[in-house]
Write a protein that holds these residues in place. Structure first.
Motif, mmCIF file in Angstrom:
data_model
loop_
_atom_site.group_PDB
_atom_site.id
_atom_site.type_symbol
_atom_site.label_atom_id
_atom_site.label_comp_id
_atom_site.label_asym_id
_atom_site.label_seq_id
_atom_site.Cartn_x
_atom_site.Cartn_y
_atom_site.Cartn_z
ATOM 1 N N GLU A 11 0.042 4.501 -7.018
ATOM 2 C CA GLU A 11 0.290 3.068 -6.838
ATOM 3 C C GLU A 11 1.774 2.745 -6.993
ATOM 4 O O GLU A 11 2.312 1.905 -6.270
ATOM 5 N N ALA A 12 2.451 3.404 -7.917
ATOM 6 C CA ALA A 12 3.892 3.176 -8.109
ATOM 7 C C ALA A 12 4.668 3.620 -6.874
ATOM 8 O O ALA A 12 5.630 2.958 -6.461
ATOM 9 N N ALA A 13 4.267 4.727 -6.262
ATOM 10 C CA ALA A 13 4.950 5.216 -5.070
ATOM 11 C C ALA A 13 4.727 4.268 -3.889
ATOM 12 O O ALA A 13 5.624 4.054 -3.075
ATOM 13 N N GLU A 14 3.541 3.680 -3.795
ATOM 14 C CA GLU A 14 3.252 2.763 -2.697
ATOM 15 C C GLU A 14 3.994 1.439 -2.837
ATOM 16 O O GLU A 14 4.159 0.718 -1.867
ATOM 17 N N LYS A 15 4.438 1.107 -4.046
ATOM 18 C CA LYS A 15 5.146 -0.154 -4.260
ATOM 19 C C LYS A 15 6.623 -0.056 -3.895
ATOM 20 O O LYS A 15 7.307 -1.066 -3.842
ATOM 21 N N LYS A 16 7.122 1.136 -3.638
ATOM 22 C CA LYS A 16 8.528 1.282 -3.265
ATOM 23 C C LYS A 16 8.737 0.650 -1.892
ATOM 24 O O LYS A 16 7.837 0.638 -1.047
ATOM 25 N N PRO A 17 9.939 0.132 -1.642
ATOM 26 C CA PRO A 17 10.204 -0.519 -0.348
ATOM 27 C C PRO A 17 10.047 0.455 0.817
ATOM 28 O O PRO A 17 10.284 1.656 0.677
ATOM 29 N N TRP A 19 11.906 0.743 3.445
ATOM 30 C CA TRP A 19 13.163 1.377 3.847
ATOM 31 C C TRP A 19 13.467 2.591 2.979
ATOM 32 O O TRP A 19 14.014 3.583 3.465
ATOM 33 N N GLN A 20 13.073 2.551 1.713
ATOM 34 C CA GLN A 20 13.328 3.679 0.819
ATOM 35 C C GLN A 20 12.427 4.857 1.185
ATOM 36 O O GLN A 20 12.875 6.010 1.221
ATOM 37 N N ARG A 21 11.169 4.579 1.490
ATOM 38 C CA ARG A 21 10.257 5.659 1.868
ATOM 39 C C ARG A 21 10.661 6.256 3.213
ATOM 40 O O ARG A 21 10.621 7.476 3.399
ATOM 41 N N LEU A 22 11.067 5.413 4.162
ATOM 42 C CA LEU A 22 11.520 5.923 5.458
ATOM 43 C C LEU A 22 12.832 6.681 5.318
ATOM 44 O O LEU A 22 13.083 7.645 6.049
#
Length: 55
Positions: A11-17, A19-22
């Motif tokens: 859940e914490a990883a999914e809350k990252k923006p 643009w950051q994940r891309l």
């Protein structure tokens, strides 16, 4: 510990923006392409040194 991420970590990883994940995706992809280029260039260099040419 089984090595699996916990629900809280997911859940914490999914809350990252987005643009950051891309951005991480682009960095990992670019790194893998560069690594492939280096390996292919070294193979070509060794093949040329051994006299294996296409022309």
């Amino acid at each position: 510990m089984t090595g699996k991420p916990s629900l809280h970590e997911i859940e914490a990883a999914e809350k990252k923006p987005l643009w950051q994940r891309l951005g991480w995706l682009a960095i990992i992809w670019t790194g893998s392409v560069l690594a492939l280029f280096v390996v292919a260039s070294l193979m070509r260099l060794f093949m040329n040194a051994a006299g294996l040419t296409t022309h």
